[in-house]
Enzyme design. Structure first.
Site, PDB file in Angstrom:
ATOM      1  N   CYS A 150      -0.337  10.224 -14.770  1.00  0.00           N
ATOM      2  CA  CYS A 150      -0.901  10.039 -15.754  1.00  0.00           C
ATOM      3  C   CYS A 150      -2.367  10.777 -15.566  1.00  0.00           C
ATOM      4  O   CYS A 150      -2.720  11.518 -14.795  1.00  0.00           O
ATOM      5  CB  CYS A 150      -0.818   8.738 -16.451  1.00  0.00           C
ATOM      6  N   HIS A 195     -20.925 -15.438  16.424  1.00  0.00           N
ATOM      7  CA  HIS A 195     -19.609 -14.966  16.092  1.00  0.00           C
ATOM      8  C   HIS A 195     -18.827 -15.600  17.057  1.00  0.00           C
ATOM      9  O   HIS A 195     -18.605 -15.572  18.222  1.00  0.00           O
ATOM     10  CB  HIS A 195     -19.591 -13.313  16.612  1.00  0.00           C
TER      11      HIS A 195
END
Length: 731
Positions: free
Chosen positions: A31, A653
């Site tokens: 489309c 971390h």
């Protein structure tokens, strides 16, 4: 955000590989923005790989082994590339299955509780979707004509127009008048019958011979016409085969072909079962036309017009009796229909209104939705310029241009809005404001079907009301998105860190060589000053030395300032900033302290995120190493960014690649923006879960603005308890 890939053929091959290869493709259509695959086996799709491709805005899996790949404005080119691949020469690979296998597959395939509804809307959408190009072209011709009419160049409503302007009229009326034939073709193709048979049946009731019967003065016997004194309309009935046939002008009708083809499909496929294959080419179309043309003229045609007029009258009643409710409802409904491709039925109602009433009242309020959508995109564009985000700037620029000048919202929706959940609520406020203005000021109508864009503004009446409404919707959405941002604070910090790291890496080949995906994940946990972290990484990669005095440590693990200066001198870098008072950074967890060179992560080891240490934790209680503010708290709980009162930025971390655990085993105790003291609990980590997921448990702590500091001295090689000093910082 993805950008068009530099190699179109490579993108086509990657998409084909992602949907399971050419052997898994039964058919492919497209489309305005999406590739639409009908697959043999939807389970073979690698959706994650497709979503990761540059040039792919997103993917939409559907029931029945259907799969959509959102491309944007370049969809036609990508479709052509795929269809021209040698492996797609046949346009797909129909699988050879026995009757028993087909029956078993159909029975085994679960379409969900509302699969019939999915099929219904697919049928409606696919009947109109291929016509988007010609409908858009016709709407722009109408817009040009309306501008000329508004400027007084020509009166397009006059009955005595010259042949030139009559011809211009024909240029756009050709699409709208013959729309039933085009819809019939697409609908028949969708139901997998000969589309030309569907077109021929619809064309039979649109020929000059048939439409000529509507003229009572034509002299054709057997026609009776009556006039409705109240409505002023004329109804004609013809006697055909001794039966009364209601005569209608089917030009521009859309419900009639949709109903007709649905019945034609049953007749056509039934005839295919009756006649042998070697004679089907002759007799199936013949009997289909022989049956369906009369059925359409006598029954389906009048029924379709009655249904369309009834729905249109119902909406007109709502618009007339509750105009404000109607004007608000339409723009608030569209944002939820368009992403699912369910907006085409409403578009069909617009066409029906124009044919039945001579005008449409849906497109005016709908404009509020479109311009609120485009306003949100404009807000994103301004933010991308402000925050120096070239990829988002390119995406938003293309989407905004497609919207403002083409009236197409899919590039904005799939490229931006559906990816950031903060946009939709702000866009809906713009829809509400625009719709409310339309309702309060008496509504907006149009006598033409037009995509709502800047170019089609002249077709709406009253134009002033329409302009005020769409401008208010546009500005409201733009302002809300711009001032509140389309990203959450955590997402913005991550995007800023990624941008700064990319800018620093572009000046440093060593850092640029690091894997992009890992660097994004790591710097995303950085704090607001990640620019300095990236700069530190770039500096260390370029000179071979970092600001911290890592190369020399004494027996106690403490690096001296003289050693740091020696290291700087050895690398050819002189320190001109005298060291200030020392700031002690505590261990966030107890355990063995190691240098970053020993950490199994190339980004940390390169000091791209600053100097620091790694700690092999003895327990899962991670504490704050400093007094300060939590600038970033990763949603997965694996990373935290803090900033002290004197500007030292600390990144913690937990583990390597633990972002992949998606928060499992991480019990976060704090939130972004919170102020904490050294020793406050940040997160409780299930270390056994981390090990079970086969991730290293080493907890990393770095000073991300190392480059701005006189000295960052890690203390390694010792076992420490949580709260003991492991890094000394001097400004």
């Amino acid at each position: 955000m993805n950008t068009p890939a530099p190699g179109p053929d490579a993108l086509a091959e990657d998409i084909l590989r992602g949907v399971g290869g050419p052997e898994n493709v039964e058919s492919l259509t497209h489309c305005a923005t999406r590739l639409r695959f009908q697959l043999h086996d939807g389970d073979k799709v690698d959706q994650a790989a497709l979503d990761a491709l540059d040039g792919v805005m997103g993917t939409v899996p559907q029931s029945g082994d259907r799969f959509q790949v959102v491309i944007g404005g370049a969809v036609a080119n990508v479709y052509s590339r795929i269809m021209n691949l040698p492996s797609m020469t046949g346009g797909g690979a129909p699988a050879a299955k026995s009757d028993a296998e087909v029956k078993a597959a159909i029975r085994a395939k679960s379409r969900g509780k509302f699969a019939w509804l999915d099929n219904f809307f697919e049928y409606l959408s696919d009947s109109f979707r291929p016509l988007m190009g010609v409908l858009l072209g016709a709407s722009l011709i109408i817009a040009i004509a309306s501008v000329l009419d508004a400027l007084g160049v020509v009166d397009f409503r006059a009955a005595d127009k010259s042949a030139t302007w009559v011809f211009v009229d024909a240029m756009w009326r050709s699409v709208l008048y013959f729309l039933p034939i085009m819809v019939a073709y697409n609908a028949a193709r969708k139901l997998q019958i000969d589309p030309w048979v569907g077109s021929a049946v619809m064309a039979a009731v649109m020929t000059p011979n048939f439409t000529g019967l509507l003229n009572p003065e034509g002299g054709t016997p057997g026609i009776t016409c009556t006039t409705n004194a109240t409505l002023g309309t004329q109804n004609c009935v013809a006697s055909v085969f001794g039966l009364p046939m209601q005569l209608n002008d089917y030009g521009g009708q859309v419900f009639v072909p949709l109903l007709m083809v649905a019945l034609l499909a049953l007749v056509y496929k039934g005839l295919q079962r009756v006649f042998p294959e070697n004679v089907q080419l002759v007799f199936v179309p013949f009997f289909s036309m022989l049956i369906m043309i009369p059925v359409t003229a006598f029954l389906i045609g009048p029924l379709g017009i009655w249904a369309g007029n009834g729905i249109g009258a119902g909406l007109a009643w709502l618009n007339g009796n509750a105009p404000i409710v109607f004007a608000i409802f339409i723009p608030l409904l569209y944002p939820f229909l368009v992403p699912l491709g369910l907006h085409w039925p409403l578009n069909a109602l617009m066409l029906q209104n124009i044919n039945a009433l001579g005008y449409d009242f849906i497109q005016g309020p709908m404009g509020a939705w479109n311009f609120a959508c485009f306003g949100a995109t404009a807000g994103v564009l301004l933010l991308s310029i402000r925050h120096r985000e070239p990829i988002m700037r390119q995406t938003a620029t293309g989407a905004l241009a497609a919207g403002l000048f083409g009236g197409i919202s899919e590039p904005s929706l799939y490229g931006i809005h559906l990816r950031f959940k903060r946009i939709y609520p702000r866009m809906l406020v713009g829809c509400l404001v625009g719709g409310l203005i339309v309702g309060i000021l008496g509504g907006v109508d149009t006598s033409a079907f037009a995509f709502t864009s800047l170019l089609t503004i002249p077709v709406f009446d009253p134009m002033g009301v329409y302009v005020i409404a769409i401008a208010a919707a546009f500005v409201t959405a733009l302002v809300l998105v711009y001032f509140s941002d389309y990203m959450t604070p955590a997402q913005r910090a991550e995007a800023t860190a990624e941008r700064d790291a990319a800018e620093a890496a572009s000046q440093s080949p060593a850092v640029a060589a690091e894997p992009a995906a890992r660097e994004r994940e790591l710097v995303g946990a950085g704090v607001g000053g990640a620019a300095s972290a990236a700069a530190a990484g770039a500096a260390s990669a370029a000179t071979g030395a970092t600001a911290p005095a890592g190369p020399a440590t004494d027996a106690s693990g403490t690096a001296g300032a003289a050693d740091a200066s020696d290291a700087d001198a050895a690398s050819g870098t002189a320190s001109t900033v005298p060291a200030g008072p020392a700031v002690q950074i505590a261990a966030p967890v107890g355990g063995r302290v190691v240098g970053l060179d020993e950490v199994p992560d190339p980004v940390f080891a390169s000091r791209a995120l600053g100097e620091g240490v790694g700690i092999e934790p003895v327990d899962g209680r991670i504490l704050s190493p400093v007094d300060g503010e939590l600038i970033t708290v990763a949603g997965t709980g694996h990373a935290f960014g803090l900033r002290t009162a004197d500007g030292i930025e600390v990144l913690i971390h937990i583990g390597i690649d633990t972002v992949q655990m998606k928060g499992e085993g991480f019990d976060v105790q704090v939130e972004s923006g919170q102020r904490v003291s050294a020793g406050d609990l940040l997160v409780v980590v299930d270390l056994e879960a981390v090990r079970a997921a086969e991730h290293p448990t080493v907890t990393l702590m770095t000073i991300t603005n190392t480059a701005q500091l006189a000295e960052v001295a890690p203390r390694t090689g010792a076992d420490v308890a949580a709260g003991e000093t492991v890094v000394t910082v001097r400004r």
